[in-house]
Design a protein around this motif. Structure first.
Motif, PDB file in Angstrom:
ATOM      1  N   TYR A  86      -3.550  77.247 -51.018  1.00 24.92           N
ATOM      2  CA  TYR A  86      -3.667  76.052 -51.846  1.00 24.92           C
ATOM      3  C   TYR A  86      -4.862  75.182 -51.449  1.00 24.92           C
ATOM      4  O   TYR A  86      -5.008  74.086 -51.968  1.00 24.92           O
ATOM      5  CB  TYR A  86      -2.383  75.219 -51.740  1.00 24.92           C
ATOM      6  CG  TYR A  86      -1.209  75.817 -52.473  1.00 24.92           C
ATOM      7  CD1 TYR A  86      -1.024  75.597 -53.829  1.00 24.92           C
ATOM      8  CD2 TYR A  86      -0.277  76.602 -51.801  1.00 24.92           C
ATOM      9  CE1 TYR A  86       0.062  76.131 -54.503  1.00 24.92           C
ATOM     10  CE2 TYR A  86       0.804  77.142 -52.467  1.00 24.92           C
ATOM     11  CZ  TYR A  86       0.972  76.912 -53.810  1.00 24.92           C
ATOM     12  OH  TYR A  86       2.038  77.442 -54.477  1.00 24.92           O
ATOM     13  N   LYS A  87      -5.709  75.639 -50.541  1.00 24.06           N
ATOM     14  CA  LYS A  87      -6.792  74.804 -50.022  1.00 24.06           C
ATOM     15  C   LYS A  87      -7.705  74.293 -51.137  1.00 24.06           C
ATOM     16  O   LYS A  87      -7.992  73.097 -51.213  1.00 24.06           O
ATOM     17  CB  LYS A  87      -7.616  75.563 -48.975  1.00 24.06           C
ATOM     18  CG  LYS A  87      -8.692  74.704 -48.339  1.00 24.06           C
ATOM     19  CD  LYS A  87      -9.392  75.442 -47.225  1.00 24.06           C
ATOM     20  CE  LYS A  87     -10.422  74.532 -46.574  1.00 24.06           C
ATOM     21  NZ  LYS A  87     -11.079  75.177 -45.439  1.00 24.06           N
ATOM     22  N   ILE A 101      -5.934  71.705 -53.179  1.00 26.77           N
ATOM     23  CA  ILE A 101      -5.834  70.448 -52.428  1.00 26.77           C
ATOM     24  C   ILE A 101      -7.149  69.687 -52.515  1.00 26.77           C
ATOM     25  O   ILE A 101      -7.173  68.482 -52.785  1.00 26.77           O
ATOM     26  CB  ILE A 101      -5.434  70.708 -50.959  1.00 26.77           C
ATOM     27  CG1 ILE A 101      -3.975  71.157 -50.878  1.00 26.77           C
ATOM     28  CG2 ILE A 101      -5.659  69.468 -50.095  1.00 26.77           C
ATOM     29  CD1 ILE A 101      -3.535  71.666 -49.514  1.00 26.77           C
ATOM     30  N   ILE A 128      -0.764  64.436 -53.222  1.00 31.17           N
ATOM     31  CA  ILE A 128      -1.116  65.863 -53.218  1.00 31.17           C
ATOM     32  C   ILE A 128       0.129  66.686 -52.913  1.00 31.17           C
ATOM     33  O   ILE A 128       0.396  67.695 -53.579  1.00 31.17           O
ATOM     34  CB  ILE A 128      -2.232  66.147 -52.189  1.00 31.17           C
ATOM     35  CG1 ILE A 128      -3.544  65.525 -52.660  1.00 31.17           C
ATOM     36  CG2 ILE A 128      -2.393  67.645 -51.959  1.00 31.17           C
ATOM     37  CD1 ILE A 128      -4.642  65.526 -51.624  1.00 31.17           C
ATOM     38  N   LEU A 158       1.723  69.454 -55.439  1.00 31.27           N
ATOM     39  CA  LEU A 158       1.831  70.873 -55.083  1.00 31.27           C
ATOM     40  C   LEU A 158       3.283  71.346 -55.124  1.00 31.27           C
ATOM     41  O   LEU A 158       3.548  72.488 -55.505  1.00 31.27           O
ATOM     42  CB  LEU A 158       1.227  71.137 -53.707  1.00 31.27           C
ATOM     43  CG  LEU A 158      -0.292  71.075 -53.622  1.00 31.27           C
ATOM     44  CD1 LEU A 158      -0.761  71.428 -52.223  1.00 31.27           C
ATOM     45  CD2 LEU A 158      -0.948  71.997 -54.629  1.00 31.27           C
ATOM     46  N   ILE A 191       2.384  69.953 -46.178  1.00 34.00           N
ATOM     47  CA  ILE A 191       1.323  69.840 -47.191  1.00 34.00           C
ATOM     48  C   ILE A 191       0.489  68.599 -46.919  1.00 34.00           C
ATOM     49  O   ILE A 191      -0.747  68.647 -46.929  1.00 34.00           O
ATOM     50  CB  ILE A 191       1.914  69.787 -48.610  1.00 34.00           C
ATOM     51  CG1 ILE A 191       2.699  71.062 -48.919  1.00 34.00           C
ATOM     52  CG2 ILE A 191       0.804  69.585 -49.638  1.00 34.00           C
ATOM     53  CD1 ILE A 191       3.524  70.992 -50.204  1.00 34.00           C
ATOM     54  N   ARG A 192       1.166  67.480 -46.647  1.00 32.50           N
ATOM     55  CA  ARG A 192       0.475  66.218 -46.401  1.00 32.50           C
ATOM     56  C   ARG A 192      -0.454  66.336 -45.189  1.00 32.50           C
ATOM     57  O   ARG A 192      -1.618  65.958 -45.245  1.00 32.50           O
ATOM     58  CB  ARG A 192       1.518  65.122 -46.181  1.00 32.50           C
ATOM     59  CG  ARG A 192       1.036  63.750 -46.497  1.00 32.50           C
ATOM     60  CD  ARG A 192       2.121  62.691 -46.465  1.00 32.50           C
ATOM     61  NE  ARG A 192       3.073  62.831 -45.389  1.00 32.50           N
ATOM     62  CZ  ARG A 192       4.384  62.911 -45.561  1.00 32.50           C
ATOM     63  NH1 ARG A 192       4.910  62.876 -46.777  1.00 32.50           N
ATOM     64  NH2 ARG A 192       5.196  63.023 -44.535  1.00 32.50           N
ATOM     65  N   ALA A 211      -3.376  68.570 -46.043  1.00 30.62           N
ATOM     66  CA  ALA A 211      -4.274  67.919 -47.000  1.00 30.62           C
ATOM     67  C   ALA A 211      -5.231  66.988 -46.259  1.00 30.62           C
ATOM     68  O   ALA A 211      -6.439  66.980 -46.520  1.00 30.62           O
ATOM     69  CB  ALA A 211      -3.470  67.150 -48.039  1.00 30.62           C
TER      70      ALA A 211
END
Length: 172
Positions: free
Chosen positions: A46-47, A50, A63, A67, A79-80, A83
């Protein structure tokens, strides 16, 4: 170390982690602990997304929520955290307290994203071993950025030639 009755603090110092991490993981199932590595690799898929969201002005929590809506199975905190890490790699600060990147920074980040190629190590190894030239433009960018890969590719091709020659030799 646990079986040898080391204290949590001693284990933490030896491994370079916090004693809280030691307490949390010292009695966990090794299969479960090993599988957690896949979570971090999923987030790398997911880079680019993001970075796109950062360029659109999303902050870390936004974000993460976006996602999750899109089907990412990682935890919101993971994820946070990633990110923020990915944004910092490109010199941008997106904490929970900020509304997101400023407009001029958003434009700069979009330029960076357009010139970025993300590739996993496993994909790189597969590419170097096979002669797949389906993504020629991306490959050229990678070779320009990392010239050592071209040397490695040459070495692999030479090995392949030697391997093919020696496999035809029949010893009777």
């Amino acid at each position: 170390m646990v079986a040898s009755d080391f204290s949590d603090k001693d284990i933490a110092l030896a491994l370079g982690i916090s004693s809280r991490t030691v307490r949390r993981n010292k009695h966990c199932d090794p299969k479960r602990c090993c599988c957690s590595e896949n979570v971090s690799t999923e987030i790398y898929n997911y880079k680019n997304r993001i970075l796109e969201l950062v360029s659109e002005g999303y902050h870390a929590t936004g974000i993460a929520k976006k996602l999750k809506e899109e089907g990412c199975s990682s935890a919101i905190s993971t994820i946070r955290k990633n990110a923020v890490k990915f944004a910092k790699e490109y010199g941008f600060n997106i904490s929970k307290c900020r509304k997101g990147a400023k407009l001029d920074i958003q434009k700069e980040l979009k330029k960076v994203i357009n010139n970025t190629v993300t590739i996993k190590k496993t994909d790189l190894i597969k590419f170097l071993w096979t002669n797949d030239n389906s993504k020629v433009e991306e490959i050229k960018k990678i070779y320009l950025k990392y010239p050592i890969l071209l040397k490695i590719k040459t070495c692999i091709n030479e090995f392949r030639k030697i391997f093919i020659k020696s496999s035809f030799v029949c010893i009777c």
